[in-house]
Design a protein around this motif. Structure first.
Motif, short mmCIF file in Angstrom:
data_model
loop_
_atom_site.label_atom_id
_atom_site.label_comp_id
_atom_site.label_asym_id
_atom_site.label_seq_id
_atom_site.Cartn_x
_atom_site.Cartn_y
_atom_site.Cartn_z
N LEU A 67 0.94 -1.03 -0.09
CA LEU A 67 -0.02 -0.10 -0.15
C LEU A 67 0.93 1.24 -0.12
O LEU A 67 1.59 1.40 -0.68
N ALA A 68 0.59 2.33 1.01
CA ALA A 68 1.42 3.33 0.73
C ALA A 68 2.85 3.36 1.53
O ALA A 68 3.01 2.57 2.02
N PHE A 156 -5.86 4.70 -2.97
CA PHE A 156 -4.65 4.64 -2.25
C PHE A 156 -4.20 3.22 -2.70
O PHE A 156 -3.09 2.85 -2.82
N LYS A 157 -5.23 2.08 -2.38
CA LYS A 157 -4.70 0.90 -2.44
C LYS A 157 -4.31 0.52 -3.80
O LYS A 157 -3.39 -0.17 -4.20
N ILE A 158 -5.14 1.04 -4.78
CA ILE A 158 -4.67 0.88 -6.39
C ILE A 158 -3.22 1.44 -6.58
O ILE A 158 -2.40 0.80 -7.10
N THR A 321 -7.30 -6.54 -5.28
CA THR A 321 -7.03 -7.81 -4.53
C THR A 321 -5.81 -8.22 -4.43
O THR A 321 -5.40 -9.31 -3.61
N ALA A 322 -4.65 -7.53 -4.73
CA ALA A 322 -3.32 -7.66 -4.59
C ALA A 322 -3.06 -7.86 -3.08
O ALA A 322 -3.47 -6.77 -2.39
N PRO A 323 -2.05 -8.39 -2.77
CA PRO A 323 -1.59 -8.47 -1.45
C PRO A 323 -1.11 -7.17 -0.89
O PRO A 323 -0.74 -6.54 -1.41
N ALA A 324 -1.46 -6.93 0.55
CA ALA A 324 -1.15 -5.67 1.24
C ALA A 324 -1.19 -5.88 2.77
O ALA A 324 -2.37 -6.47 3.12
N VAL A 331 -4.72 -7.80 3.19
CA VAL A 331 -5.23 -8.57 2.08
C VAL A 331 -4.07 -9.64 1.37
O VAL A 331 -2.98 -9.45 1.22
N GLY A 332 -4.53 -10.78 1.23
CA GLY A 332 -3.86 -11.91 0.57
C GLY A 332 -2.82 -12.19 1.38
O GLY A 332 -2.70 -12.04 2.78
#
Length: 421
Positions: A67-68, A156-158, A321-324, A331-332
């Motif tokens: 993420l950030a 932000f997630k994208i 849906t990518a890991p974070a 996520v993931g």
């Protein structure tokens, strides 16, 4: 109201000290914000988010692998200064450029924009991701656009996932702006929020009613309506968001959904609200992908909720849906990391006032005393300045003026005592 606050003027710093201690596996403190405590490769695009505090987990809660890379933490409901944004961006930069993400508010546009100009002047690529998801403020936000609310999380997630996947600078900017273009939100409030140290909320809602379309700082909404059943509230939110469907939305039929609590609405209430929201969206022909329900972008102790919908294409779904892993989102599968070096702030330059004429030094003392008088007057007027501001805005003007004048007075006193003219 906010009940645990100590000295209101140091509320953000005190809170961030606890936050960085608690989540040291993800973040480390830097002046006026945080950066990752895990290593990132040289050449990676840095995603730096931010804005006023009081919205946790926005913004520092979204710093971590996937993420950030950093977050700038302004005073409560107040944009961080240009210098603060620049300093955090410099700390997060790994040579691939810096993408600055924030909600669409005038102060943020000004200060993040100036920080980006300063970064570019030093040869660091920098671009802005200005989130504009709030359908209630169509054409009324900064620059004639919608305000940014819980759609921040999607953008932000994208951006973070794209940077983590190795996208180049232009690719990260493109993906984040594309996500913002396909995201719409609508919020409601049952009661106003109270700034730390204050006894009255920034706004009130008529008993038994809800404010429709209020901003996350308490900016005026578009109407007041009686509080309905969960099904009626869901119908209102879904209809308003779907009415704002972007013209270029993909026809995949796949969306992600965020049901966001604004600060004092219980998770059970949000779960209860999600069920009829999901039912209506599915009845409209949509398949919901990786929804999020909880406190995502709050407003201190405001009671209320918002609905966010993002229309997904193949790329956005993959990035969403990518890991974070960060304090506010997991996520993931876990991303393997190694510790980053501990951040060391560069030393400030020390001014040399030797040789100042005696008369000029005496005048410097008088100027410092004058600025201290201004500081004291603004402290006395803090509550009234906030009350006036809350009628048309977010009620942070008194706090901002006090924080600014206190800092100015301290700097002036230090300079004058060092011999400045």
């Amino acid at each position: 109201m906010t009940k645990i606050f100590g000295d209101p003027s140091s509320f953000v710093d005190d809170a961030m000290a606890g936050f960085t201690d608690l989540y040291s596996q993800y973040v480390q403190p830097v002046p006026h914000g945080v950066v990752r405590s895990t290593a990132t490769p040289e050449g990676k695009v840095a995603v730096v988010v931010g804005g006023g505090s009081g919205h946790y987990p926005a913004f520092a809660g979204y710093v971590g692998p996937g993420l950030a890379d950093g977050a700038v933490c302004g005073n409560v409901f107040a944009s961080p200064s240009t210098r603060w944004v620049y300093d955090v961006a410099k700390a997060a930069n790994r040579g691939g450029g810096v993408v600055l993400g924030f909600g669409n508010y005038a102060g943020d546009i000004l200060n993040f924009g100036l920080a980006a100009e300063r970064l570019r002047a030093e040869g660091i690529p920098a671009e802005l991701i200005v989130v504009t998801d709030d359908v209630a403020s169509e054409g009324q936000g900064a620059n004639g656009e919608r305000r940014g609310i819980a759609g921040d999380v999607v953008a932000f997630k994208i951006a973070g996932a794209a940077a983590e996947a190795g996208y180049d600078f232009d690719g990260v900017v493109r993906a984040a702006r594309h996500a913002n273009e396909l995201t719409r939100s609508m919020g409601i409030a049952f009661a106003g929020c109270t700034l730390p140290g204050e006894t009255e909320p920034l706004f009130t809602v008529t008993e038994g009613h809800m404010g429709v379309g209020l901003g996350i700082h308490g900016e005026p909404g578009i109407s007041e309506e009686p509080i309905g059943s969960p099904e009626e509230i869901a119908e209102l939110l879904v209809q308003r968001v779907l009415d704002g469907k972007p013209a270029g939305a993909p026809d995949t039929g796949r969306i992600t959904v965020l049901v966001n609590g604004l600060g004092s609405t219980k998770y059970e209430e949000l779960f209860l609200l999600y069920a009829p929201i999901a039912q209506r969206l599915r009845a409209a022909g949509y398949q919901i992908v990786a929804p999020q329900v909880g406190e995502l972008v709050t407003s201190l102790d405001m009671a209320g909720a918002s609905l966010t919908v993002t229309w997904l294409d193949e790329e956005l779904e993959r990035l969403w849906t990518a890991p974070a892993q960060c304090p506010a989102m997991s996520v993931g599968p876990v991303i393997e990391t190694t510790p980053a070096p501990v951040y060391e702030a560069p030393e400030d330059e020390v001014a040399d006032y030797s040789g100042t004429p005696e008369a000029a030094a005496a005048a410097g003392q008088k100027v410092a005393a004058l600025i201290e008088t201004v500081r004291d007057a603004l402290k006395d007027a803090e509550a009234e300045l906030g009350r006036i501001d809350a009628i048309a805005g977010d009620g942070d003007h008194g706090t901002g003026m006090v924080n600014g004048s206190v800092a100015a007075a301290a700097a002036a006193r230090a300079a004058a005592d060092a011999g400045a003219g």
